[in-house]
Design a protein around this motif. Structure first.
Motif, mmCIF file in Angstrom:
data_model
loop_
_atom_site.group_PDB
_atom_site.id
_atom_site.type_symbol
_atom_site.label_atom_id
_atom_site.label_comp_id
_atom_site.label_asym_id
_atom_site.label_seq_id
_atom_site.Cartn_x
_atom_site.Cartn_y
_atom_site.Cartn_z
ATOM 1 N N ASP A 53 21.882 42.209 53.074
ATOM 2 C CA ASP A 53 21.401 41.723 54.371
ATOM 3 C C ASP A 53 22.535 41.445 55.356
ATOM 4 N N GLY A 54 23.775 41.734 54.949
ATOM 5 C CA GLY A 54 24.920 41.552 55.827
ATOM 6 C C GLY A 54 25.622 40.217 55.710
ATOM 7 N N SER A 55 25.056 39.286 54.947
ATOM 8 C CA SER A 55 25.683 37.977 54.784
ATOM 9 C C SER A 55 26.886 38.087 53.842
ATOM 10 N N PRO A 56 27.938 37.293 54.077
ATOM 11 C CA PRO A 56 29.128 37.374 53.218
ATOM 12 C C PRO A 56 28.867 36.784 51.839
ATOM 13 N N TRP A 57 29.535 37.313 50.859
ATOM 14 C CA TRP A 57 29.458 36.751 49.512
ATOM 15 C C TRP A 57 30.069 35.347 49.489
ATOM 16 N N PRO A 58 29.670 34.534 48.520
ATOM 17 C CA PRO A 58 30.361 33.248 48.336
ATOM 18 C C PRO A 58 31.846 33.484 48.094
ATOM 19 N N LYS A 59 32.654 32.695 48.714
ATOM 20 C CA LYS A 59 34.101 32.868 48.586
ATOM 21 C C LYS A 59 34.579 32.476 47.198
ATOM 22 N N ARG A 60 35.700 33.051 46.822
ATOM 23 C CA ARG A 60 36.332 32.651 45.579
ATOM 24 C C ARG A 60 36.756 31.191 45.662
ATOM 25 N N LYS A 61 36.767 30.555 44.525
ATOM 26 C CA LYS A 61 37.281 29.191 44.497
ATOM 27 C C LYS A 61 38.775 29.213 44.799
ATOM 28 N N PRO A 62 39.258 28.221 45.536
ATOM 29 C CA PRO A 62 40.702 28.157 45.782
ATOM 30 C C PRO A 62 41.463 28.147 44.469
ATOM 31 N N ARG A 63 42.524 28.859 44.427
ATOM 32 C CA ARG A 63 43.282 28.984 43.172
ATOM 33 C C ARG A 63 43.812 27.640 42.669
ATOM 34 N N LYS A 64 44.031 26.700 43.584
ATOM 35 C CA LYS A 64 44.545 25.411 43.141
ATOM 36 C C LYS A 64 43.511 24.656 42.313
ATOM 37 N N ASP A 65 42.217 25.032 42.450
ATOM 38 C CA ASP A 65 41.164 24.378 41.674
ATOM 39 C C ASP A 65 40.974 25.001 40.302
ATOM 40 N N GLN A 66 41.648 26.118 40.040
ATOM 41 C CA GLN A 66 41.507 26.780 38.757
ATOM 42 C C GLN A 66 42.655 26.343 37.855
ATOM 43 N N LYS A 67 42.352 25.557 36.861
ATOM 44 C CA LYS A 67 43.377 25.028 35.976
ATOM 45 C C LYS A 67 43.506 25.932 34.751
ATOM 46 N N PRO A 68 44.650 26.579 34.587
ATOM 47 C CA PRO A 68 44.817 27.479 33.450
ATOM 48 C C PRO A 68 44.862 26.713 32.139
ATOM 49 N N ALA A 69 44.324 27.337 31.093
ATOM 50 C CA ALA A 69 44.346 26.740 29.765
ATOM 51 C C ALA A 69 45.634 27.073 29.040
ATOM 52 N N SER A 70 46.414 28.033 29.574
ATOM 53 C CA SER A 70 47.694 28.397 28.980
ATOM 54 C C SER A 70 48.618 28.863 30.084
ATOM 55 N N ARG A 71 49.851 29.192 29.744
ATOM 56 C CA ARG A 71 50.834 29.609 30.733
ATOM 57 C C ARG A 71 50.335 30.822 31.512
ATOM 58 N N ALA A 72 50.379 30.713 32.832
ATOM 59 C CA ALA A 72 49.947 31.829 33.667
ATOM 60 C C ALA A 72 50.961 32.962 33.590
ATOM 61 N N ILE A 73 50.486 34.193 33.612
ATOM 62 C CA ILE A 73 51.372 35.350 33.628
ATOM 63 C C ILE A 73 50.921 36.312 34.708
ATOM 64 N N ARG A 74 51.898 36.958 35.342
ATOM 65 C CA ARG A 74 51.623 37.971 36.366
ATOM 66 C C ARG A 74 52.516 39.170 36.088
ATOM 67 N N PHE A 75 51.940 40.349 36.240
ATOM 68 C CA PHE A 75 52.719 41.553 35.992
ATOM 69 C C PHE A 75 52.074 42.754 36.676
ATOM 70 N N LEU A 76 52.853 43.819 36.797
ATOM 71 C CA LEU A 76 52.339 45.088 37.283
ATOM 72 C C LEU A 76 51.966 45.928 36.067
ATOM 73 N N TYR A 77 50.721 46.388 36.068
ATOM 74 C CA TYR A 77 50.201 47.108 34.907
ATOM 75 C C TYR A 77 50.047 48.584 35.243
ATOM 76 N N ARG A 78 50.589 49.444 34.370
ATOM 77 C CA ARG A 78 50.518 50.881 34.592
ATOM 78 C C ARG A 78 49.217 51.421 34.019
ATOM 79 N N LYS A 79 48.353 51.936 34.890
ATOM 80 C CA LYS A 79 47.074 52.488 34.463
ATOM 81 C C LYS A 79 47.261 53.900 33.923
ATOM 82 N N GLY A 80 46.180 54.432 33.333
ATOM 83 C CA GLY A 80 46.246 55.765 32.763
ATOM 84 C C GLY A 80 46.565 56.835 33.790
#
Length: 229
Positions: A53-80
């Motif tokens: 109907d053209g209405s925007p989706w609910p926004k993602r929760k702010p990342r500061k509200d997401q508490k990781p259960a373990s050490r966060a990791i970020r990386f570039l992943y090579r796809k097939g």
């Protein structure tokens, strides 16, 4: 307004009669074109993160509200395909060569091969934690990355199929992607990680027939009637 509705009804009846007069092969070709047109509109709407109907989706929760259960990791992943994409994982576990956890870029549970990690990146707001044991070094060459939006994978032709019969055109998710799509489409509960707590996902309608789709379908049929298709 009533006159306009009556005109539209007459037009639809004329289109319906035209379709019934088509040869089977020609009708299949037209419904196939309708299916691919409909898939394109669904892909564009998902990319724009909007409901039918053209209405925007609910926004993602702010990342500061997401508490990781373990050490966060970020990386570039090579796809097939050789392309690389950003992965931002939370609540992850490693079993052998496989890393499984919640990927915030894809907003879902994902599994990655450690030997396909091209380069490790610092976690947001922190120092570079260094590579995960067993990961390979970044390869030489330029890194090709595209802007990541929600459900990037789901909207590809690999997971979103367009099909048709002689009488109908349709768009659907493959069996592999349908479970994830259903959870987000209806706003259901799911576990972020195996055996973890359930999370209530907001409803984000992934597939739907909009007024714009209806008008585009009518225009496609009209183009066929005029010999432009």
């Amino acid at each position: 307004m009533a006159d306009r509705a009556d005109d539209l009804l007459i037009y639809r009846e004329a289109v319906s009669q035209y379709l019934e007069r088509l040869e089977d092969a020609e009708r299949r070709r037209l419904t196939r074109s309708l299916a691919f047109q409909l898939r394109r509109s669904q892909q564009q709407r998902i990319r724009a993160q909007k409901a039918p109907d053209g209405s925007p989706w609910p926004k993602r929760k702010p990342r500061k509200d997401q508490k990781p259960a373990s050490r966060a990791i970020r990386f570039l992943y090579r796809k097939g395909s050789g392309d690389e994409r950003l992965v931002d994982m939370r609540s992850w576990v490693r079993k052998g060569n496989m890393l499984t956890g919640f990927d915030r870029e894809a907003e879902g549970l994902r599994t990655f091969r450690a030997d396909r990690i091209a380069r490790h990146l610092p976690a947001e707001g922190g120092a570079d934690p260094g590579p995960i044991a067993g990961a390979i070094k970044a390869r030489k060459g330029s890194v090709r990355r595209k802007a990541q939006t929600m459900f990037t994978g789901l909207r590809t032709a690999k997971h979103m199929k367009a099909g048709s019969t002689m009488d109908e055109a349709y768009v659907e998710f493959t069996s592999r992607a349908s479970r994830l799509a259903r959870i987000h489409h209806f706003g259901l509960k799911d576990r972020v990680v195996p055996d973890g707590p359930e999370t209530q996902y907001p409803q984000r309608e992934l597939l739907g027939f909009s007024q714009a789709d209806d008008e585009a379908a009518m225009e496609l049929v009209y183009a066929h009637m005029e010999g432009r298709l």
